[in-house]
Design a protein around this motif. Structure first.
Motif, PDB file in Angstrom:
ATOM      1  N   LEU A  24       0.802  -1.192   0.028  1.00 11.24           N
ATOM      2  CA  LEU A  24      -0.033   0.062  -0.082  1.00 11.24           C
ATOM      3  C   LEU A  24       1.134   1.189   0.111  1.00 11.24           C
ATOM      4  O   LEU A  24       0.566   2.230  -0.565  1.00 11.24           O
ATOM      5  N   GLU A  27       2.371   1.623  -3.438  1.00 11.99           N
ATOM      6  CA  GLU A  27       1.734   2.069  -4.353  1.00 11.99           C
ATOM      7  C   GLU A  27       0.770   3.327  -4.004  1.00 11.99           C
ATOM      8  O   GLU A  27       0.213   3.643  -5.024  1.00 11.99           O
ATOM      9  N   LYS A  28       1.308   3.899  -2.792  1.00 11.73           N
ATOM     10  CA  LYS A  28       0.531   5.307  -2.190  1.00 11.73           C
ATOM     11  C   LYS A  28      -1.041   5.079  -2.315  1.00 11.73           C
ATOM     12  O   LYS A  28      -1.601   6.015  -2.489  1.00 11.73           O
ATOM     13  N   SER A  29      -1.549   3.677  -2.326  1.00 15.69           N
ATOM     14  CA  SER A  29      -2.977   3.914  -2.095  1.00 15.69           C
ATOM     15  C   SER A  29      -3.183   3.874  -0.733  1.00 15.69           C
ATOM     16  O   SER A  29      -2.652   3.546   0.188  1.00 15.69           O
ATOM     17  N   PHE A  30      -4.441   4.592  -0.494  1.00 21.70           N
ATOM     18  CA  PHE A  30      -4.994   4.758   1.051  1.00 21.70           C
ATOM     19  C   PHE A  30      -4.055   5.665   1.891  1.00 21.70           C
ATOM     20  O   PHE A  30      -4.287   5.757   3.037  1.00 21.70           O
ATOM     21  N   THR A  31      -3.160   6.100   1.175  1.00 28.43           N
ATOM     22  CA  THR A  31      -2.334   7.108   2.029  1.00 28.43           C
ATOM     23  C   THR A  31      -3.069   8.199   2.473  1.00 28.43           C
ATOM     24  O   THR A  31      -3.787   8.807   1.846  1.00 28.43           O
ATOM     25  N   HIS A  45       0.470   6.139   5.806  1.00 27.60           N
ATOM     26  CA  HIS A  45      -0.536   6.113   6.502  1.00 27.60           C
ATOM     27  C   HIS A  45      -0.632   6.609   8.011  1.00 27.60           C
ATOM     28  O   HIS A  45       0.107   6.114   8.742  1.00 27.60           O
TER      29      HIS A  45
END
Lengths: 128, 513
Positions: A24, A27-31, A45
């Protein structure tokens, strides 16, 4: 029908969590927090930061915001990256000459496992 | 119409500007002179009431500041890059370790371009500014690192923020690349308005700063004859001009053009006699009086301007980029020159001499009376002088040197220039100087004079003490005389290339009183 309880345990849970968070982050997702220092930024996060550092925890608790940006003073970007790496993976490689400064920064940010007078000190392995 | 707005389309500018237009399809430039200043003003007003703010800055002790992201981004590439990829409705920026006074100062700086800080806070603020790459503050630290930088850096203090007074920051040592600014210590009491707020100040200064389009020049040139009847004393004094740069962000290079290197500014007290007494005075005369704003600006600089104005000096952009606005505290008063240094008996004696056949110029030199004043007095008394002044020629030379007719003619020497035309760039500089020295009323008056819509009717304020540098004491009788002289003597329009009918305007002005 007896209400017998079953104990379900996934042995790879911790590994999975670690790798998932790592993914995560990569991918820098939900950061949901941006850390900035020395003119550079990296995303992370809140949950991980809060979990790994009481400093960040209180900072983020005091400032409830959807996506806060934390501008760190007197922190080297290199060290920040290493600290994040440590938070997400539990281990990091730091060169010997950087080690004192790194530990100092980690102490300032109260990174668990690096800063607190620990019940168990993280083992510093020499590599390379 | 709004005072600052000019419908510039009124002037077909095909003559002035290549407009890429075909026959019959003339392009007009509609320009609001106040646009930039309005924008700045609005932002400043908005932040005061925290309207449309879209981010919160949090510093130590949970002190929060609201701000506009667009302003932060505009003032710091760092913020720009951070905020670019944070597309949120409202974001919080946390600054652990930053104190509230530091952030307050930086925000004020970012919104207004200037801030007053105590000396003790400077190092900390500069450090934060450097970290946040606040333009003007950050760039200067880059310059400081440069080896060739010749800035005098006092120890334990940031480079161009030289501590002068306990609660203020003063500019660095004047850099010889920049012309010394001109200030207006003496102004008409008619313009002694209520205290100018900084907004207005900024507005006015940049209004003048952005005037370098041909059209605007023309408009201003038309405006000046009317308003130039205001007595004004513009006095050189050595102060760094960086705040001008900051305000004008590069568009005002004309007025901020460096002084030519071979003629560095010197701070000798200026001689009050015989300055600008003749429009044709030779170079030695001029160098002698190089610190006279009138002669310096009106001749040499205008010539330079018209010929070399287009490319700004190489170091200009850089300086603008790095432009920091050092605050000149009101405590740091320059040495004001008294604008009237002759006595009544002086002028009477001088008049007597002229009556007896001496030339006005000689008499003015002998008694230290400004020749212009003397000449006007003499003229009023109906005495024919042996050497009449040739204003027509003077104008002609100016007009030719500066096609837009902006060049200022020299004024009378006692600091009450009865100048029919005031060089707006001159005004600009004076304005800047006045701003920094707290001469707000002066500033206001000058700005009014510069604006085309200032009162058409010359005012006749009461005389005040000539010794007081700020107290405006216009020699209204003098300037009325001047106008009448001008009317009598200048029936023909000047023969500059494109010269607006300033004589006409002048006549109107004098007719009214």
């Amino acid at each position: 029908m007896g209400d017998q309880q079953f104990f379900l345990k996934w042995n790879d849970f911790q590994t999975n969590m670690v790798t998932s968070f790592r993914h995560l982050r990569d991918e820098k997702s939900f950061t949901d927090v941006t850390l900035a220092c020395e003119g550079q930024t990296c995303k992370a996060h809140k949950m991980v930061l809060s979990a790994c550092s009481p400093y960040f925890k209180s900072l983020l608790e005091e400032n409830p915001s959807k996506h806060p940006i934390i501008i760190l003073k007197d922190v080297s970007y290199l060290h920040l990256q290493a600290i994040l790496e440590f938070m997400y993976a539990g281990e990091v490689n730091v060169s010997q000459e950087q080690l004192p400064a790194f530990l100092k920064t980690a102490a300032r940010l109260k990174v668990k496992g690096l800063a607190e007078p620990p019940p168990q000190m993280p083992s510093i392995k020499r590599e390379g | 119409m709004y005072p600052g707005s000019t419908f510039e389309g009124v002037l077909p500018e095909s003559q002035l500007r290549k407009m890429g237009s075909s026959e019959g399809q003339q392009t007009f430039c509609l320009k609001w002179n106040h646009h930039k200043t309005n924008l700045v003003e609005i932002l400043e007003a908005l932040i005061k009431v925290e309207t449309y703010v879209d981010c919160t800055l949090v510093v130590d002790d949970q002190v929060t500041f609201k701000a506009h992201r667009v302003v932060l981004a505009a003032n710091s590439p760092y913020f720009q890059s951070i905020l670019a990829d944070v597309p949120m409705d409202h974001c919080s920026i946390l600054f652990p370790g930053v104190k509230d006074f530091e952030m307050r100062a930086l925000l004020e700086y970012m919104y207004t371009g200037e801030v007053n800080v105590t000396q003790a806070h400077i190092p900390r603020i500069m450090k934060v500014a450097e970290q946040l790459e606040v333009k003007g503050l950050f760039d200067m630290t880059e310059l400081r690192r440069r080896p060739g930088s010749s800035e005098r850096t006092p120890a334990a203090s940031p480079p161009r923020v030289v501590p002068a007074a306990p609660s203020s920051v003063s500019p660095p040592v004047s850099n010889s690349r920049w012309p010394p600014p001109l200030t207006a210590p003496v102004l008409s009491a008619a313009y002694d308005s209520a205290d100018m707020n900084p907004l207005k100040r900024k507005k006015l200064s940049s209004m003048l700063a952005t005037r370098d389009t041909p059209i605007l020049r023309n408009v201003l040139a038309q405006a000046t004859p009317i308003d130039s009847s205001q007595p004004m004393s513009l006095v050189c004094h050595p102060v760094n001009q960086e705040s001008t740069r900051l305000h004008s962000n590069g568009s005002a290079h004309e007025s901020e053009r460096p002084v030519s290197p071979q003629r560095p500014f010197d701070y000798r007290p200026r001689r009050l006699s015989s300055r600008a007494s003749s429009p044709h005075y030779n170079r030695s005369d001029r160098s002698e009086d190089a610190h006279s704003p009138y002669t310096e600006r009106s001749f040499e600089d205008d010539n330079q301007r018209s010929f070399h104005s287009s490319p700004p000096p190489a170091n200009f952009q850089q300086d603008v980029r790095a432009g920091l606005a050092p605050y000149v505290p009101p405590q740091q008063k320059p040495e004001w020159k008294r604008y009237k240094q002759y006595t009544r008996s002086d002028i009477m004696s001088a008049i007597e001499c002229v009556r007896n056949g001496m030339s006005a110029l000689q008499a003015s030199r002998k008694y230290g009376v400004p020749s212009r004043t003397l000449y006007d007095k003499v003229k009023k008394l109906g005495i024919t002088t042996s050497r009449p002044m040739s204003r027509g020629v003077k104008r002609e030379s100016n007009g030719a040197a500066f096609p837009y007719g902006l060049s200022g003619t020299s004024g009378s020497e006692d600091g009450t220039p009865t100048t029919p035309l005031i060089d707006p760039s001159f005004l600009q500089q004076a304005l800047e100087g006045a701003t920094r020295d707290g001469g707000r009323e002066a500033l206001h008056a000058m700005a009014l004079a510069a604006a085309a819509h200032a009162a058409l009717t010359p005012r006749t304020p009461p005389r005040s003490s000539p010794q007081s540098p700020r107290s405006p004491a216009p020699h209204d009788d003098d300037h009325v005389e001047d106008l009448s002289v001008a009317r009598r003597r200048d029936p023909d329009p000047p023969s500059g290339v494109i010269v607006p009918p300033r004589n006409f305007a002048l006549d109107c002005g004098s007719e009214r009183d």
